[in-house]
Design an enzyme around this catalytic site. Structure first.
Site, PDB file in Angstrom:
ATOM      1  N   LYS A  28       0.837  -1.207   0.000  1.00 32.59           N
ATOM      2  CA  LYS A  28       0.000   0.000   0.000  1.00 32.59           C
ATOM      3  C   LYS A  28       0.874   1.260   0.000  1.00 32.59           C
ATOM      4  O   LYS A  28       0.612   2.200  -0.746  1.00 32.59           O
ATOM      5  CB  LYS A  28      -0.923  -0.044   1.229  1.00 32.59           C
ATOM      6  CG  LYS A  28      -1.887   1.117   1.326  1.00 32.59           C
ATOM      7  CD  LYS A  28      -3.112   0.770   2.153  1.00 32.59           C
ATOM      8  CE  LYS A  28      -2.836   0.640   3.629  1.00 32.59           C
ATOM      9  NZ  LYS A  28      -2.543   1.918   4.303  1.00 32.59           N
ATOM     10  N   ARG A  33       2.754   5.928  -3.272  1.00 31.53           N
ATOM     11  CA  ARG A  33       3.906   6.743  -3.678  1.00 31.53           C
ATOM     12  C   ARG A  33       4.174   6.637  -5.172  1.00 31.53           C
ATOM     13  O   ARG A  33       4.590   7.609  -5.804  1.00 31.53           O
ATOM     14  CB  ARG A  33       5.143   6.324  -2.871  1.00 31.53           C
ATOM     15  CG  ARG A  33       5.092   6.801  -1.419  1.00 31.53           C
ATOM     16  CD  ARG A  33       6.089   6.058  -0.566  1.00 31.53           C
ATOM     17  NE  ARG A  33       6.203   6.557   0.804  1.00 31.53           N
ATOM     18  CZ  ARG A  33       5.349   6.296   1.789  1.00 31.53           C
ATOM     19  NH1 ARG A  33       4.279   5.542   1.561  1.00 31.53           N
ATOM     20  NH2 ARG A  33       5.546   6.787   3.005  1.00 31.53           N
ATOM     21  N   ARG A 129      -8.956  11.860  12.246  1.00 28.89           N
ATOM     22  CA  ARG A 129      -7.521  11.652  12.464  1.00 28.89           C
ATOM     23  C   ARG A 129      -6.742  12.975  12.512  1.00 28.89           C
ATOM     24  O   ARG A 129      -7.085  13.931  11.817  1.00 28.89           O
ATOM     25  CB  ARG A 129      -6.962  10.711  11.385  1.00 28.89           C
ATOM     26  CG  ARG A 129      -7.637   9.352  11.487  1.00 28.89           C
ATOM     27  CD  ARG A 129      -7.119   8.370  10.493  1.00 28.89           C
ATOM     28  NE  ARG A 129      -5.750   7.983  10.787  1.00 28.89           N
ATOM     29  CZ  ARG A 129      -5.054   7.162  10.002  1.00 28.89           C
ATOM     30  NH1 ARG A 129      -5.598   6.673   8.895  1.00 28.89           N
ATOM     31  NH2 ARG A 129      -3.818   6.837  10.326  1.00 28.89           N
ATOM     32  N   ASP A 328       1.766  -1.327  11.758  1.00 36.73           N
ATOM     33  CA  ASP A 328       0.431  -1.772  11.314  1.00 36.73           C
ATOM     34  C   ASP A 328       0.148  -3.226  11.687  1.00 36.73           C
ATOM     35  O   ASP A 328      -0.940  -3.735  11.430  1.00 36.73           O
ATOM     36  CB  ASP A 328       0.305  -1.603   9.792  1.00 36.73           C
ATOM     37  CG  ASP A 328       0.255  -0.136   9.403  1.00 36.73           C
ATOM     38  OD1 ASP A 328      -0.163   0.693  10.238  1.00 36.73           O
ATOM     39  OD2 ASP A 328       0.632   0.188   8.262  1.00 36.73           O
ATOM     40  N   LYS A 355      -4.607   5.589  14.413  1.00 36.03           N
ATOM     41  CA  LYS A 355      -4.693   4.918  13.102  1.00 36.03           C
ATOM     42  C   LYS A 355      -6.136   4.984  12.599  1.00 36.03           C
ATOM     43  O   LYS A 355      -6.902   5.826  13.054  1.00 36.03           O
ATOM     44  CB  LYS A 355      -4.192   3.482  13.233  1.00 36.03           C
ATOM     45  CG  LYS A 355      -2.708   3.399  13.582  1.00 36.03           C
ATOM     46  CD  LYS A 355      -1.854   3.993  12.486  1.00 36.03           C
ATOM     47  CE  LYS A 355      -0.389   4.011  12.856  1.00 36.03           C
ATOM     48  NZ  LYS A 355       0.415   4.716  11.857  1.00 36.03           N
TER      49      LYS A 355
HETATM   50  C1  S3P Z   1       2.480   4.688   6.154  1.00 34.41           C
HETATM   51  C2  S3P Z   1       2.955   5.069   7.375  1.00 34.41           C
HETATM   52  C3  S3P Z   1       2.390   4.616   8.658  1.00 34.41           C
HETATM   53  C4  S3P Z   1       1.467   3.420   8.481  1.00 34.41           C
HETATM   54  C5  S3P Z   1       0.557   3.568   7.301  1.00 34.41           C
HETATM   55  C6  S3P Z   1       1.363   3.741   6.030  1.00 34.41           C
HETATM   56  C7  S3P Z   1       3.124   5.219   4.936  1.00 34.41           C
HETATM   57  O1  S3P Z   1       1.656   5.670   9.237  1.00 34.41           O
HETATM   58  O2  S3P Z   1       0.715   3.197   9.657  1.00 34.41           O
HETATM   59  O3  S3P Z   1      -0.295   2.453   7.158  1.00 34.41           O
HETATM   60  O4  S3P Z   1       2.878   4.664   3.842  1.00 34.41           O
HETATM   61  O5  S3P Z   1       3.889   6.173   5.044  1.00 34.41           O
HETATM   62  P1  S3P Z   1       2.370   6.800  10.136  1.00 34.41           P
HETATM   63  O6  S3P Z   1       3.241   7.608   9.275  1.00 34.41           O
HETATM   64  O7  S3P Z   1       1.246   7.617  10.702  1.00 34.41           O
HETATM   65  O8  S3P Z   1       3.114   6.039  11.196  1.00 34.41           O
END
Ligand code: S3P
Length: 445
Positions: A28, A33, A129, A328, A355
């Site tokens: 994901k 990105r 959030r 996660d 989250k």
């Molecule tokens: C992610 C960063 C994490 C993660 C999310 C994906 C990312 O979040 O929990 O599922 O792709 O940069 P945080 O940056 O809030 O820790």
């Protein structure tokens, strides 16, 4: 973009040993990105293995609204014709990120570094959030909040700066999303943008910046941190992206096989980037039989096929410093911990509270509903494992895909079936979860 309006409940029941080979969807983080870098590159970026989950599709739509042409050419195969750094178009309507924190926060960085104004919105979970963690550095780079809900939350109207200021930013929370938003805004800043992390988080943005031709350097900072320096205003060059399988999705069949007696499965092509493998390290310490087959490089990332067999697990202490590399995965680790013998102590879970749901509370409630002894001590979670879980509960998922999947995994090995109130949000990250698990022999009804 939201999950089905009507909740879709599901129950998992005690299953025979899981058997077979599976491939889980694309990562994901890399999927979001790859689309965003496609947007910021002039020319055509070809993406293979893209996760076609609701979260990522929302990012694809946002890229279109910001001027890119984004087309699907086959299963997981996408082409992005981007506008380049500095070339963003003003979106004609709101950017709706649905359930996706990553898509919305990374795109705030992109918009903040361009002279456009955009409205950001999302579903009820995303609207709750915190966004100031991302907005604070972006404001110091020159962006402005035109309007927002309380505390910078969505819906938000963000006015970017055509001439963003390069900054040095020490992130107050360990968050790859905050780091990435600052770096993405820094792409259009004249000069060097620096992000300093006390605890290093996933490094996909840094890797992708290099992959697309930007000049970025990463050095260690303190015991567990990193210092990232980006030279602004690069001409990004299109470069194909092959998205490897998501270790955060692989976590579900992986734990399912470890806790379901008689299981022996292979999960193919799982990304083994060290900033994402904390769960595998922890499960191995617990006695999990996880063997890497055919370790190789695919699309610039280490990947391996993982052979996983049912194992007698024992409780362990998970150090707080490991949390960013498995942030996660704590819901499904809590499930594994219930099936271990002895106490598993997971330290430093503060970030779990912000989250898709308050995951610390949601996990604790799910454990309670299924008769698993546990305790929350400050930001730590302690699970008293008995080598089995009674089950028999129905878990409230709070619009959170990983809560739904974690407790369905519990039901495959619990004494009594485990229900979840809504599986609709599983489509945000792992749309094929039920068929993939069923193909291994999992029983759902
Ligand atoms: C992610 C960063 C994490 C993660 C999310 C994906 C990312 O979040 O929990 O599922 O792709 O940069 P945080 O940056 O809030 O820790």
């Amino acid at each position: 973009m939201t999950a089905a309006d009507t909740p879709v409940p599901l129950t998992a029941r005690r299953s025979p040993g899981l058997k077979g080979r599976v491939r889980v969807p694309g990562d994901k983080s890399i999927s979001h990105r790859s689309l965003i870098f496609g947007l910021l590159t002039v020319g055509e970026t070809a993406i293979s293995g893209l996760l076609e989950g609701a979260d990522v599709l929302a990012t694809a739509e946002a890229c279109r609204k910001l001027g890119a042409s984004v087309t699907r050419t086959g299963e997981g195969a996408w082409r992005v014709n981007g506008v380049g750094v500095g070339g963003l178009a003003a979106p004609a309507s709101a950017l709706d990120f649905g359930n996706a924190g990553t898509g919305s926060r990374l795109m705030m960085g992109v918009v903040a570094g361009h002279g456009v104004t955009a409205t950001f919105d999302g579903d009820a979970s995303l609207r709750k959030r915190p966004m100031m963690r991302v907005l604070a550095p972006l404001l110091s780079m020159g962006a402005e909040i035109v309007s927002s809900a309380e505390g910078g939350r969505l819906p938000l109207v963000l006015k970017g700066s055509a001439d963003p200021v390069p900054i040095t930013y020490e992130t107050p929370v360990p968050s790859a999303q905050v780091k990435s938003a600052v770096l993405l805004a820094g792409l259009n800043a004249p000069g060097r943008t620096t992000v300093i992390e006390a605890e290093a988080t996933r490094d996909h943005t840094e890797r992708m910046l290099t992959h697309f031709g930007a000049s970025v350097s990463v050095a260690p900072h303190g015991a567990h941190g990193a210092r990232i320096v980006l030279d602004g205003r690069p001409d990004l060059r299109p470069n194909p992206v092959a998205v490897p399988a998501d270790p955060s999705s692989a976590a579900f069949p992986l734990v399912a096989a470890l806790i379901t007696p008689g299981s022996d499965i292979v999960i193919e092509g799982v990304m083994m980037n060290p900033s994402r493998t904390g769960l595998i390290a922890t499960l191995r310490e617990m006695g999990g039989d996880i063997v890497e087959l055919d370790r190789r490089i695919e699309g610039g990332e280490d990947v391996a096929d993982l052979r996983v067999r049912h194992s007698a697990l024992v409780g362990v202490e998970v150090p707080a410093a490991r949390a960013p590399s498995m942030i996660d995965e704590f819901p499904v680790l809590a499930v594994a911990a219930a099936f271990a013998r002895g106490t598993t102590r997971m330290n430093g879970l503060k970030e779990l509270r912000v989250k898709e749901s308050d995951r610390l509370a949601a996990v604790a409630d799910g454990l309670r509903a299924n008769g698993v002894e546990h305790e929350v001590e400050g930001d730590d979670l302690l699970v008293s494992g008995l080598g089995r879980a009674p089950g028999g509960g129905v878990v409230t998922t709070h619009m959170d895909h990983r809560i739904a999947m974690a407790f369905l995994v519990m039901g495959l090995a619990a004494d009594a079936p485990v229900g979840v109130d809504d599986t609709g949000f599983i489509a945000t990250s792992f749309p094929s979860f039920v068929p993939v698990m069923t193909g291994l022999g999992a029983l759902f009804d």
